[in-house]
Design a protein around this motif. Structure first.
Motif, PDB file in Angstrom:
ATOM      1  N   GLY A 297       4.576 -13.136   6.525  1.00 55.99           N
ATOM      2  CA  GLY A 297       5.169 -11.997   5.836  1.00 55.99           C
ATOM      3  C   GLY A 297       5.971 -12.491   4.649  1.00 55.99           C
ATOM      4  N   LYS A 328       1.321  -3.174   0.376  1.00 57.84           N
ATOM      5  CA  LYS A 328      -0.053  -2.868   0.756  1.00 57.84           C
ATOM      6  C   LYS A 328      -0.871  -4.139   0.954  1.00 57.84           C
ATOM      7  CE  LYS A 328      -2.357   0.619  -0.658  1.00 57.84           C
ATOM      8  NZ  LYS A 328      -3.131   1.589  -1.441  1.00 57.84           N
ATOM      9  N   SER A 331      -0.765  -5.924   4.415  1.00 53.91           N
ATOM     10  CA  SER A 331      -1.505  -5.291   5.526  1.00 53.91           C
ATOM     11  C   SER A 331      -0.725  -5.232   6.832  1.00 53.91           C
ATOM     12  CB  SER A 331      -2.822  -6.041   5.755  1.00 53.91           C
ATOM     13  OG  SER A 331      -3.580  -6.077   4.572  1.00 53.91           O
ATOM     14  N   GLY A 332       0.459  -4.641   6.792  1.00 56.77           N
ATOM     15  CA  GLY A 332       1.223  -4.452   8.022  1.00 56.77           C
ATOM     16  C   GLY A 332       2.223  -5.539   8.329  1.00 56.77           C
ATOM     17  N   LYS A 333       2.172  -6.678   7.629  1.00 57.98           N
ATOM     18  CA  LYS A 333       3.182  -7.715   7.825  1.00 57.98           C
ATOM     19  C   LYS A 333       4.497  -7.273   7.153  1.00 57.98           C
ATOM     20  CE  LYS A 333      -0.076 -11.610   7.967  1.00 57.98           C
ATOM     21  NZ  LYS A 333      -0.505 -12.873   7.316  1.00 57.98           N
ATOM     22  N   THR A 334       5.601  -7.762   7.656  1.00 57.90           N
ATOM     23  CA  THR A 334       6.900  -7.358   7.132  1.00 57.90           C
ATOM     24  C   THR A 334       7.127  -7.911   5.730  1.00 57.90           C
ATOM     25  OG1 THR A 334       7.844  -7.263   9.349  1.00 57.90           O
ATOM     26  CG2 THR A 334       9.392  -7.430   7.520  1.00 57.90           C
ATOM     27  N   SER A 387       8.083   2.070   0.957  1.00 64.26           N
ATOM     28  CA  SER A 387       8.101   1.862   2.410  1.00 64.26           C
ATOM     29  C   SER A 387       7.072   2.729   3.129  1.00 64.26           C
ATOM     30  CB  SER A 387       9.496   2.146   2.974  1.00 64.26           C
ATOM     31  OG  SER A 387       9.790   3.537   2.947  1.00 64.26           O
ATOM     32  N   HIS A 389       4.047   2.749   2.566  1.00 60.68           N
ATOM     33  CA  HIS A 389       2.751   2.075   2.517  1.00 60.68           C
ATOM     34  C   HIS A 389       2.667   0.840   3.415  1.00 60.68           C
ATOM     35  CE1 HIS A 389       1.581   4.618  -0.867  1.00 60.68           C
ATOM     36  NE2 HIS A 389       2.785   4.422  -1.350  1.00 60.68           N
ATOM     37  N   GLY A 390       3.683   0.583   4.201  1.00 58.45           N
ATOM     38  CA  GLY A 390       3.645  -0.593   5.070  1.00 58.45           C
ATOM     39  C   GLY A 390       5.018  -0.853   5.666  1.00 58.45           C
ATOM     40  N   LYS A 391       5.223  -2.092   6.101  1.00 58.62           N
ATOM     41  CA  LYS A 391       6.466  -2.453   6.787  1.00 58.62           C
ATOM     42  C   LYS A 391       7.424  -3.109   5.801  1.00 58.62           C
ATOM     43  CE  LYS A 391       8.118  -4.522  11.093  1.00 58.62           C
ATOM     44  NZ  LYS A 391       7.756  -5.331  12.270  1.00 58.62           N
ATOM     45  N   ASP A 427       9.519   5.745   4.790  1.00 55.21           N
ATOM     46  CA  ASP A 427       9.704   5.347   6.191  1.00 55.21           C
ATOM     47  C   ASP A 427      11.139   5.665   6.613  1.00 55.21           C
ATOM     48  OD1 ASP A 427       9.838   4.190   8.676  1.00 55.21           O
ATOM     49  OD2 ASP A 427       9.646   2.119   7.954  1.00 55.21           O
TER      50      ASP A 427
END
Length: 576
Positions: A297, A328, A331-334, A387, A389-391, A427
């Motif tokens: 991340g 984006k 892909s989901g990583k912080t 926020s 769009h992901g973590k 988020d």
């Protein structure tokens, strides 16, 4: 006669080659008056030089993005292109030509000196060293005006490379040298955050800087060895020394190739503890190197690079796009994004620079953000929008007081309320953390832990403020000591305090990316490291060899020591 010169090691590795001296004849230009009838011609000379240098930089940018060079180089070229277009440089020089009837070279140098003096007042070492961009842009312009374009070293036929020796080097210079078998860089000036250091590390070229008058000690085509790991230049080595360093270089190259095999291996210790290895970045341009290292991340996204080196401040939409692109792509990583860390002594567009007796202790980082709430709110809105769009999580720099956190959290809530009213997604559970980089913060962690979701130790500033040492000042850089007992107590205390209450703690300063300190930090209890992407695999290798059960008691004994020499010896023995 063989002799050695010692400097600052900033890019590891060993280079053997012949000296190529780069001229530093910039800034002693003649001053002469221009007759009124010739002023249009003088202005045209300046315009032609700007166009010529712009074309040169665009060509270098294309080379930087061709896949052969790393993203840092292209970013620096972008910064110099922006400076070339900055009215503070070119338009002011034009005005000097017209009002003082002077030649273009002299006008450029006068304005350059004015801008450099402003940069020198900046506390942050990285931003302060960006004065080199101004100097290097003007140097290119002056060379064109004088008809002295730079020349590149020829390729050697004996298999040895070229050691570039200069007062200072620009990133554009390094790109221009790319196809000329450059083996190493040596400069009079610079430190860990200088252009030469950053670009050399990204290109994996050995470099030693801060050698003061090294250009006066070396001759063109002289054989030298550059030891970028130990910070040593060996001049005129005999055959036995050359053979010894060739063998050492081969060993290092084998080790480097082995590291690439670890890309997809989880960073897990021998006793089964998984460690998080995160990347420090300046923007979307760094994504290729993050993916190449397969980082877990982003631990530090330095947003100030969206603000500096430009004529206008980035608006909400531009910031949102820059943050969204990274979120984006991960892909989901912080992705941990730090709010801008600039000082009031840095003249941002629309802001009047303040004169401060000591900028290092003045209005910077979170203090600056809270002093400019409109500017801060623009950034917070952009971050919240990204926020969705992901973590994404926000990190506040240079905290020292509880009210600073409370004010930041209140502004974040205000930004959330505005976005809700506008029906813009974000988020709702986005976490907010803070940086521990002031001793006062490390000694009063309770008020931070109660208010924040995570902490990150910024060792660069923490060491500087603890020891009262400016690590970019060559006169005192030898006193900058990450292993000072006081520094270690502050870092270990922060990690332990977070562990007791379940608040995640990471380290994002230079110590996190230095393999000499990996075992020490692991033994303190650190489970999250954030560093330059190029260092991740080497740190991962250290982690894979570590046994936390054995390390922890050894490190606890080290933390009780109060003699720096004993501490250093004990840390070196951790890996034995």
């Amino acid at each position: 006669m063989t002799f050695a010169i010692h400097g600052l090691p900033v890019s590891q590795g060993i280079a053997i080659g012949y000296v190529h001296l780069i001229s530093h004849a910039l800034l002693e230009v003649n001053h002469y008056h221009v007759a009124p009838r010739h002023l249009p011609d003088e202005l045209n000379r300046l315009a032609d030089a700007v166009a010529s240098v712009q074309g040169e930089l665009l060509g270098l940018k294309a080379a930087a993005t061709s896949g052969q060079s790393h993203s840092e180089v292209g970013a620096f070229v972008d910064l110099q292109l922006m400076m070339l277009a900055d009215p503070l440089l070119i338009d002011t020089a034009r005005n000097l030509i017209e009002t003082r009837r002077c030649n273009a070279e002299w006008a450029l140098v006068q304005q350059m000196e004015h801008l450099v003096e402003q940069f020198r007042q900046i506390e942050d070492p990285y931003l302060r060293e960006r004065q080199a961009d101004v100097v290097q842009v003007v140097e290119r312009l002056v060379k064109v005006l004088l008809g002295h374009p730079g020349h590149l070293p020829p390729r050697r036929r004996d298999g040895l490379g070229t050691i570039v020796v200069a007062h200072d080097l620009s990133p554009a210079d390094t790109i221009g040298f790319r196809d000329h078998n450059i083996a190493g860089f040596v400069t009079d000036v610079g430190g860990p955050t200088s252009h030469t250091a950053i670009v050399a590390r990204s290109l994996k070229i050995p470099a030693v800087v801060g050698l003061h008058h090294v250009r006066d000690l070396l001759e063109a085509d002289e054989l030298v060895i550059v030891d970028g790991t130990r910070g040593v230049i060996i001049v005129d080595p005999d055959d036995s020394i050359v053979e010894e360093y060739r063998l050492r270089r081969s060993e290092l190259e084998i080790e480097r190739s082995k590291l690439n095999r670890l890309r997809d291996t989880h960073a897990t210790t021998l006793d089964g503890e998984t460690i998080s290895l995160l990347a420090n970045i300046e923007g979307p341009k760094d994504l290729p190197s993050v993916k190449a290292a397969n980082a877990d991340g982003i631990g530090l996204y330095r947003t100030e690079f969206l603000f500096i080196g430009r004529d206008t401040l980035p608006d909400e939409e531009e910031q949102y796009e820059a943050y969204r692109a990274v979120v984006k792509a991960l892909s989901g990583k912080t992705v941990t994004i730090r709010t801008f860390d600039v000082g009031a002594d840095k003249a941002l567009s629309g802001m009047n620079p303040r004169t401060e007796p000591n900028p290092a202790l003045g209005l910077r980082a979170v203090r600056y953000s809270l002093a400019e709430p409109k500017m801060f709110m623009t950034q917070l809105r952009a971050l919240l929008r990204a926020s969705a769009h992901g973590k994404l999580q926000i990190m506040i720099p240079m905290l020292a007081h509880a009210q600073e956190i409370d004010q930041c959290l209140a502004l974040i809530e205000k930004a959330k309320a505005e976005l809700r009213a506008e029906k813009i997604k974000f988020d709702e559970g986005m976490q907010v953390g803070g940086m521990i980089e002031i001793p006062a913060a490390a000694l009063s962690l309770g008020m931070f832990i109660r208010r924040l979701a995570f902490l990150s130790v910024g060792t660069n500033d923490l060491i500087q403020y603890t020891l009262a040492i400016d690590r970019s000042d060559e006169a005192v850089v030898h006193l900058y000591d990450p292993l000072h007992p006081a520094v270690l107590k502050l870092i270990s205390g922060t990690i332990a305090a977070g562990a007791r209450v379940g608040v995640p703690v990471s380290v994002c300063g230079e110590m996190a990316g230095d393999p000499d300190y990996t075992l020490l930090l692991l033994g303190m209890g650190l489970r999250s490291f954030s560093m330059h992407p190029g260092n991740i695999l080497e740190i991962k290798q250290q982690i894979l060899r570590a046994d936390l059960g054995e390390l922890a008691p050894k490190v606890q004994r080290i933390l009780k020591m109060d003699e720096p020499a004993r501490v250093r010896d004990a840390v070196e023995r951790l890996g034995a």
